[in-house]
Design a protein around this motif. Structure first.
Motif, PDB file in Angstrom:
ATOM      1  N   TYR A   1      -0.396   6.730  -6.516  1.00 54.53           N
ATOM      2  CA  TYR A   1      -0.821   5.340  -6.378  1.00 54.53           C
ATOM      3  C   TYR A   1      -1.818   4.999  -7.491  1.00 54.53           C
ATOM      4  N   TRP A   2      -1.798   3.756  -7.922  1.00 60.01           N
ATOM      5  CA  TRP A   2      -2.831   3.215  -8.807  1.00 60.01           C
ATOM      6  C   TRP A   2      -3.529   2.059  -8.095  1.00 60.01           C
ATOM      7  N   TYR A   3      -4.865   2.063  -8.205  1.00 58.85           N
ATOM      8  CA  TYR A   3      -5.700   0.995  -7.661  1.00 58.85           C
ATOM      9  C   TYR A   3      -6.673   0.547  -8.754  1.00 58.85           C
ATOM     10  N   ARG A   4      -7.194  -0.651  -8.590  1.00 57.56           N
ATOM     11  CA  ARG A   4      -8.229  -1.158  -9.485  1.00 57.56           C
ATOM     12  C   ARG A   4      -9.422  -1.586  -8.643  1.00 57.56           C
ATOM     13  N   GLN A   5     -10.618  -1.212  -9.122  1.00 56.53           N
ATOM     14  CA  GLN A   5     -11.836  -1.544  -8.392  1.00 56.53           C
ATOM     15  C   GLN A   5     -12.825  -2.227  -9.328  1.00 56.53           C
ATOM     16  N   THR A   6     -13.202  -3.437  -8.995  1.00 53.43           N
ATOM     17  CA  THR A   6     -14.230  -4.135  -9.763  1.00 53.43           C
ATOM     18  C   THR A   6     -15.563  -4.010  -9.038  1.00 53.43           C
ATOM     19  N   LEU A   7     -16.630  -4.292  -9.758  1.00 54.33           N
ATOM     20  CA  LEU A   7     -17.982  -4.069  -9.240  1.00 54.33           C
ATOM     21  C   LEU A   7     -18.210  -4.824  -7.946  1.00 54.33           C
ATOM     22  N   GLY A   8     -18.653  -4.110  -6.929  1.00 51.79           N
ATOM     23  CA  GLY A   8     -18.973  -4.742  -5.661  1.00 51.79           C
ATOM     24  C   GLY A   8     -17.783  -5.024  -4.777  1.00 51.79           C
ATOM     25  N   GLN A   9     -16.609  -4.569  -5.179  1.00 50.95           N
ATOM     26  CA  GLN A   9     -15.393  -4.803  -4.396  1.00 50.95           C
ATOM     27  C   GLN A   9     -14.748  -3.490  -3.994  1.00 50.95           C
ATOM     28  N   GLY A  10     -13.865  -3.567  -3.024  1.00 49.96           N
ATOM     29  CA  GLY A  10     -13.082  -2.400  -2.683  1.00 49.96           C
ATOM     30  C   GLY A  10     -11.901  -2.247  -3.624  1.00 49.96           C
ATOM     31  N   PRO A  11     -11.312  -1.069  -3.670  1.00 49.96           N
ATOM     32  CA  PRO A  11     -10.126  -0.875  -4.512  1.00 49.96           C
ATOM     33  C   PRO A  11      -8.996  -1.801  -4.093  1.00 49.96           C
ATOM     34  N   GLU A  12      -8.248  -2.288  -5.089  1.00 51.68           N
ATOM     35  CA  GLU A  12      -7.072  -3.129  -4.838  1.00 51.68           C
ATOM     36  C   GLU A  12      -5.835  -2.410  -5.342  1.00 51.68           C
TER      37      GLU A  12
ATOM     38  N   TYR B   1     -10.259   2.082 -12.801  1.00 47.39           N
ATOM     39  CA  TYR B   1      -8.857   2.290 -12.422  1.00 47.39           C
ATOM     40  C   TYR B   1      -8.757   3.644 -11.724  1.00 47.39           C
ATOM     41  N   LEU B   2      -8.316   3.583 -10.474  1.00 45.83           N
ATOM     42  CA  LEU B   2      -8.263   4.762  -9.629  1.00 45.83           C
ATOM     43  C   LEU B   2      -6.825   5.210  -9.405  1.00 45.83           C
ATOM     44  N   CYS B   3      -6.647   6.497  -9.381  1.00 44.25           N
ATOM     45  CA  CYS B   3      -5.356   7.088  -9.069  1.00 44.25           C
ATOM     46  C   CYS B   3      -5.517   7.909  -7.794  1.00 44.25           C
ATOM     47  N   ALA B   4      -4.490   7.915  -6.982  1.00 47.90           N
ATOM     48  CA  ALA B   4      -4.487   8.719  -5.768  1.00 47.90           C
ATOM     49  C   ALA B   4      -3.108   9.342  -5.593  1.00 47.90           C
TER      50      ALA B   4
ATOM     51  N   PHE C   1       1.985   4.036   6.341  1.00 45.57           N
ATOM     52  CA  PHE C   1       1.453   5.128   5.507  1.00 45.57           C
ATOM     53  C   PHE C   1       1.782   4.915   4.039  1.00 45.57           C
ATOM     54  N   GLN C   2       1.655   3.686   3.599  1.00 52.89           N
ATOM     55  CA  GLN C   2       1.878   3.420   2.200  1.00 52.89           C
ATOM     56  C   GLN C   2       0.576   2.975   1.555  1.00 52.89           C
ATOM     57  N   LYS C   3       0.559   1.839   0.896  1.00 52.12           N
ATOM     58  CA  LYS C   3      -0.643   1.443   0.177  1.00 52.12           C
ATOM     59  C   LYS C   3      -1.797   1.212   1.144  1.00 52.12           C
ATOM     60  N   LEU C   4      -2.990   1.443   0.652  1.00 55.80           N
ATOM     61  CA  LEU C   4      -4.201   1.178   1.409  1.00 55.80           C
ATOM     62  C   LEU C   4      -4.721  -0.210   1.045  1.00 55.80           C
ATOM     63  N   VAL C   5      -5.195  -0.916   2.075  1.00 53.09           N
ATOM     64  CA  VAL C   5      -5.877  -2.199   1.876  1.00 53.09           C
ATOM     65  C   VAL C   5      -7.330  -1.974   2.264  1.00 53.09           C
ATOM     66  N   PHE C   6      -8.243  -2.182   1.331  1.00 50.69           N
ATOM     67  CA  PHE C   6      -9.644  -1.852   1.537  1.00 50.69           C
ATOM     68  C   PHE C   6     -10.484  -3.091   1.812  1.00 50.69           C
TER      69      PHE C   6
END
Lengths: 111, 115
Positions: free
Chosen positions: B33-44, B90-93, A96-101
């Motif tokens: 949480y912070w994630y980054r999403q580039t065009l055509g990709q899922g968030p990282e 740049y996504l925050c959750a 339940f930590q980071k998500l891998v998409f």
């Protein structure tokens, strides 16, 4: 490391057609599995989840079953609507930590 | 509660400039949480905080990136000496670790364009 693979899009369907979006995963442990949806101009929303083998997540007519033996979590809906047009992301989380998409699958539904 | 908010929604900057983004999580959510999403990709995944402690950072987070969460409330993500490759959403959750499944709620994102 952990990874998620989902079918490439776009998936183009007519209204009321059956939908399947394939998702498989690789994980070192026993992850929880998720489907997120991103409607045009909106943020990511959790669609459904499953936390153990054989669990079925369901929401808004969408379903997905956690299949440990095939490391899969395919998304299905019996009858899609135009309003279901969106990008769908499969994801996993260990502990339940980071998500891998996955890379996302665009669904286009025409009337 | 209006959900996770992020500011600005869009940022255009020139290469080499510094930028800072802000994320306000859902109140009472202690994980951010912070994630980054580039065009055509899922968030990282980039990084995450539990309260004010930064518990994990991705290798994607180079030395030019820094994130803070003072007092365990809002968070900022700063990028120094921006490069064109930093252009992304740049996504925050946020989530609450007493929820059964730690569901992450996402903000609308900040779209960065580096020219």
């Amino acid at each position: 490391g952990d990874s998620v693979t989902q079918m490439e899009g776009p998936v183009t369907l007519s209204e009321e057609a059956f939908l399947t979006i394939n998702c498989t995963y690789t994980a070192t442990g026993y992850p929880s599995l998720f489907w997120y949806v991103q409607y045009p101009g909106e943020g990511l929303q959790l669609l459904l989840k499953a936390t153990k083998a054989d669990d079925k997540g369901s929401n808004k007519g969408f379903e997905a079953t956690y299949r440990k033996e095939t490391t899969s979590f395919h998304l299905e809906k019996g009858s899609v609507q135009v309003s279901d047009s969106a990008v769908y992301f499969c994801a996993l989380s260990e502990g339940f930590q980071k998500l891998v998409f996955g890379t996302g699958t665009r669904l286009l539904v025409s009337p | 509660d209006t959900g996770v908010s992020q500011n600005p929604r869009h940022k255009i900057t020139k290469r080499g400039q510094n930028v800072t983004f802000r994320c306000d999580p859902i109140s009472e959510h202690n994980r951010l949480y912070w994630y980054r999403q580039t065009l055509g990709q899922g968030p990282e995944f980039l990084t995450y905080f539990q309260n004010e402690a930064q518990l994990e950072k991705s290798r994607l987070l180079s030395d030019r990136f820094s994130a803070e969460r003072p007092k365990g409330s809002f968070s900022t993500l700063e990028i120094q000496r921006t490069e064109q490759g930093d252009s992304a959403m740049y996504l925050c959750a946020s989530s609450f670790d007493r929820d059964e499944y730690y569901e992450q709620y996402f903000g609308p994102g900040t779209r960065l364009t580096v020219t």
